[in-house]
Design an enzyme around this catalytic site. Structure first.
Site, short mmCIF file in Angstrom:
data_model
loop_
_atom_site.label_atom_id
_atom_site.label_comp_id
_atom_site.label_asym_id
_atom_site.label_seq_id
_atom_site.Cartn_x
_atom_site.Cartn_y
_atom_site.Cartn_z
N ASP A 119 0.42 0.66 11.30
CA ASP A 119 1.33 -0.23 10.59
C ASP A 119 1.02 -0.08 9.11
O ASP A 119 0.00 -0.58 8.64
CB ASP A 119 1.13 -1.67 11.06
N MET A 120 1.87 0.63 8.39
CA MET A 120 1.54 0.92 6.99
C MET A 120 2.77 0.82 6.10
O MET A 120 3.88 1.16 6.49
CB MET A 120 0.95 2.33 6.87
N HIS A 160 0.78 -11.68 6.08
CA HIS A 160 2.08 -11.74 6.74
C HIS A 160 2.09 -12.76 7.88
O HIS A 160 3.00 -12.78 8.69
CB HIS A 160 2.45 -10.35 7.27
N TRP A 180 3.25 11.22 -4.88
CA TRP A 180 4.64 11.65 -4.74
C TRP A 180 5.07 11.73 -3.27
O TRP A 180 6.24 11.58 -2.96
CB TRP A 180 4.86 13.01 -5.42
N LYS A 181 4.10 11.92 -2.37
CA LYS A 181 4.45 12.00 -0.95
C LYS A 181 4.91 10.65 -0.42
O LYS A 181 5.92 10.54 0.28
CB LYS A 181 3.25 12.51 -0.15
N GLY A 209 -5.56 0.46 15.13
CA GLY A 209 -5.44 -0.61 16.11
C GLY A 209 -6.77 -1.04 16.70
O GLY A 209 -6.87 -2.13 17.27
#
Length: 338
Positions: free
Chosen positions: A174-175, A45, A226-227, A307
């Site tokens: 951050d996911m 990114h 599914w979560k 982090g």
């Protein structure tokens, strides 16, 4: 991998953005964020996104002349329309405004609709936490992940960010809602490596740790099965609801490129006005120490909090230079040269 000094990488990216038509202010800000992202060990990114962003600008999918507009103000909440402008400046405006609201009221929230890709979502959590604020942010995206039980993409991977300030460094999560982002798949493939764990399905429906067939099938695995699928659906609906913006289904049918027309949420809290700064620092330090004190599982050399490793990577890359993929680096240099 080649290592490039932070300043050299930033100036080259900035020149590429200037040639693409961004203003001097936009180019400088976007180049700084892209370089910081690569410096923190997330080239997917950072540098690796430069060419795609330039392509979107040239196609008109990102409106470089757009001026974001505040369309509603509701006490501690504001709604803005990003006018499909560059995602980084729009998101910086949103998180900074949410911080201002939180300083005044203890909590602040900005919903940004009709914007474009914010690049690394963690940027905005780090920005708040380094100013002593806690933050929760997320974005929806175009569909790039099947719903659990499905084969074709119907969900965004809808990155989610949480940040809590601390003296030893902030906790920053951050996911994406997928086990691995497409950026991680790309970076792993470019290195000729396999994923640490299965990250998606082949076109034939077989789980695999090989990034290439996952990219080809677009059957990335939702985090938590599914979560993760359910959470992605609700993050999409909530982002569109709070911003009065587009949901993934509308982004798919109305817009053109990655995250064009996205809806984003920036929530900020001032811990000093809630439990006090001392208590906030105490809580964070206790959490960090407790996690670091874990008994290490087989095959692991350390247990870290979100982090922690990113800060160490940043320090190392500032000293030694930022590692870049040589092919990607040459491509960005060509964009900078015109």
């Amino acid at each position: 991998m080649t290592r490039i000094a932070f300043e050299a990488l930033q100036s080259t990216i900035e020149q590429a953005f200037l040639r693409a038509g961004l203003s001097a202010e936009q180019a400088a800000l976007c180049a700084k964020i892209h370089t910081q992202t690569s410096c923190d060990g997330i080239p997917s990114h950072g540098l690796n996104r430069v060419a795609r962003f330039v392509d979107y600008v040239k196609k008109g999918w990102v409106a470089v002349d757009a001026v974001p507009e505040r369309v509603k103000s509701l006490s501690v909440m504001e709604v803005w329309d990003g006018q499909r402008g560059p995602g980084i400046p729009n998101a910086i405006l949103a998180i900074d405004r949410a911080i201002e609201l939180a300083r005044d009221n203890g909590v602040g929230m900005v919903a940004m609709r009709n914007t474009t890709h914010w690049m690394r979502g963690g940027t905005y959590g780090w920005r708040a936490a380094t100013q002593g604020m806690a933050a929760i942010c997320w974005t929806n995206t175009e569909s790039c992940m099947p719903a659990w039980g499905g084969k074709n993409p119907r969900l965004g991977n809808n990155p989610f960010v949480m940040a809590v300030p601390g003296k030893a460094g902030p906790l920053v999560l951050d996911m994406a809602m997928s086990q691995y982002s497409y950026g991680k798949l790309q970076v792993t493939r470019l290195k000729g490596e396999k994923l640490p764990y299965a990250g998606g399905f082949t076109a034939e429906g077989q789980l695999t740790d090989d990034p290439a067939p996952i990219e080809a099938s677009m059957r990335i695995l939702p985090a938590g099965y599914w979560k993760g699928s359910g959470l992605a659906i609700l993050l999409d609906a909530m982002a569109a609801l709070l911003s009065a913006g587009k949901c993934t289904a509308e982004i798919d049918t109305i817009e053109q490129g990655s995250c064009t027309g996205a809806s984003q949420i920036f929530m900020v809290f001032d811990p000093a006005q809630i439990g006090g700064q001392a208590l906030s620092e105490q809580i964070t330090a206790r959490v960090q120490a407790y996690v670091n004190g874990s008994d290490k599982a087989e095959g692991f050399s350390e247990v870290t909090w979100p982090g922690q490793r990113q800060r160490l990577t940043r320090e190392q890359n500032l000293q030694q230079g930022i590692p870049v993929d040589e092919g990607v680096w040459k491509e960005v240099q060509k964009l900078a040269a015109g």
